[in-house]
Design a protein around this motif. Structure first.
Motif, PDB file in Angstrom:
ATOM      1  N   ASN A  52      11.251  -7.158  -1.030  1.00 27.18           N
ATOM      2  CA  ASN A  52      10.143  -7.938  -1.600  1.00 27.18           C
ATOM      3  C   ASN A  52       9.056  -8.213  -0.563  1.00 27.18           C
ATOM      4  O   ASN A  52       7.860  -8.104  -0.869  1.00 27.18           O
ATOM      5  CB  ASN A  52      10.665  -9.260  -2.161  1.00 27.18           C
ATOM      6  N   ALA A  53       9.441  -8.539   0.646  1.00 25.45           N
ATOM      7  CA  ALA A  53       8.451  -8.808   1.695  1.00 25.45           C
ATOM      8  C   ALA A  53       7.671  -7.546   2.050  1.00 25.45           C
ATOM      9  O   ALA A  53       6.449  -7.582   2.221  1.00 25.45           O
ATOM     10  CB  ALA A  53       9.144  -9.368   2.934  1.00 25.45           C
ATOM     11  N   GLU A  54       8.357  -6.413   2.143  1.00 18.98           N
ATOM     12  CA  GLU A  54       7.670  -5.162   2.471  1.00 18.98           C
ATOM     13  C   GLU A  54       6.773  -4.708   1.321  1.00 18.98           C
ATOM     14  O   GLU A  54       5.693  -4.157   1.547  1.00 18.98           O
ATOM     15  CB  GLU A  54       8.694  -4.073   2.803  1.00 18.98           C
ATOM     16  N   ASN A  55       7.181  -4.967   0.094  1.00 18.95           N
ATOM     17  CA  ASN A  55       6.336  -4.640  -1.057  1.00 18.95           C
ATOM     18  C   ASN A  55       5.021  -5.414  -0.988  1.00 18.95           C
ATOM     19  O   ASN A  55       3.937  -4.850  -1.156  1.00 18.95           O
ATOM     20  CB  ASN A  55       7.082  -4.963  -2.349  1.00 18.95           C
ATOM     21  N   GLN A  56       5.104  -6.702  -0.707  1.00 19.54           N
ATOM     22  CA  GLN A  56       3.892  -7.513  -0.626  1.00 19.54           C
ATOM     23  C   GLN A  56       3.065  -7.165   0.605  1.00 19.54           C
ATOM     24  O   GLN A  56       1.841  -7.136   0.548  1.00 19.54           O
ATOM     25  CB  GLN A  56       4.256  -8.991  -0.630  1.00 19.54           C
ATOM     26  N   ARG A  57       3.709  -6.876   1.729  1.00 16.35           N
ATOM     27  CA  ARG A  57       2.977  -6.508   2.938  1.00 16.35           C
ATOM     28  C   ARG A  57       2.200  -5.210   2.723  1.00 16.35           C
ATOM     29  O   ARG A  57       1.028  -5.102   3.058  1.00 16.35           O
ATOM     30  CB  ARG A  57       3.935  -6.334   4.119  1.00 16.35           C
ATOM     31  N   TYR A  58       2.846  -4.229   2.111  1.00 21.59           N
ATOM     32  CA  TYR A  58       2.181  -2.949   1.890  1.00 21.59           C
ATOM     33  C   TYR A  58       1.071  -3.085   0.843  1.00 21.59           C
ATOM     34  O   TYR A  58       0.036  -2.428   0.937  1.00 21.59           O
ATOM     35  CB  TYR A  58       3.203  -1.899   1.453  1.00 21.59           C
TER      36      TYR A  58
END
Length: 113
Positions: A52-58
């Motif tokens: 979830n964090a990487e999805n939002q960061r990207y």
């Protein structure tokens, strides 16, 4: 009791279950398996949070959720539902292999003779 009856009783006497070991249990394996399941659950939870964090960061890096009202801002409702890559394992793979943040490009090294 006759001799034949005695022989039959001795034969069936050996087939009785032993009552001494009937209720003996060991808790060592229960603790180990319980700890293994707990750690596996924590790893699963951390992987979901990392995806979830990487999805939002990207999504923020590629500007997939711009705010329609304020220029240069991010729509936070969009960040909750955005799918910035096709599959969740792409986020997990990127996040595991890229541990340190990407910084600005370094200037080239100039050597003087």
């Amino acid at each position: 009791m006759s001799n034949v009856e005695g022989k039959i009783l001795r034969i069936y006497d050996k087939s009785k279950p032993e009552d001494e070991d009937l209720y003996e249990t060991s808790h060592v394996n229960h603790w180990a398996w319980g700890l293994a399941v707990l750690l596996l659950g924590v790893v699963f939870w951390l992987c979901v949070a990392l995806v979830n964090a990487e999805n939002q960061r990207y999504a923020m890096m590629t500007n997939k959720c711009p705010d329609p009202v304020f220029a240069g801002s991010i729509d936070k409702q969009c960040l909750v539902t955005v799918r910035s890559r096709d599959h969740w394992w792409e986020h997990l793979g990127y996040a595991i292999t890229h541990v340190s943040p990407e910084g600005p490009p370094k200037p080239p090294v100039v050597r003087r003779h």
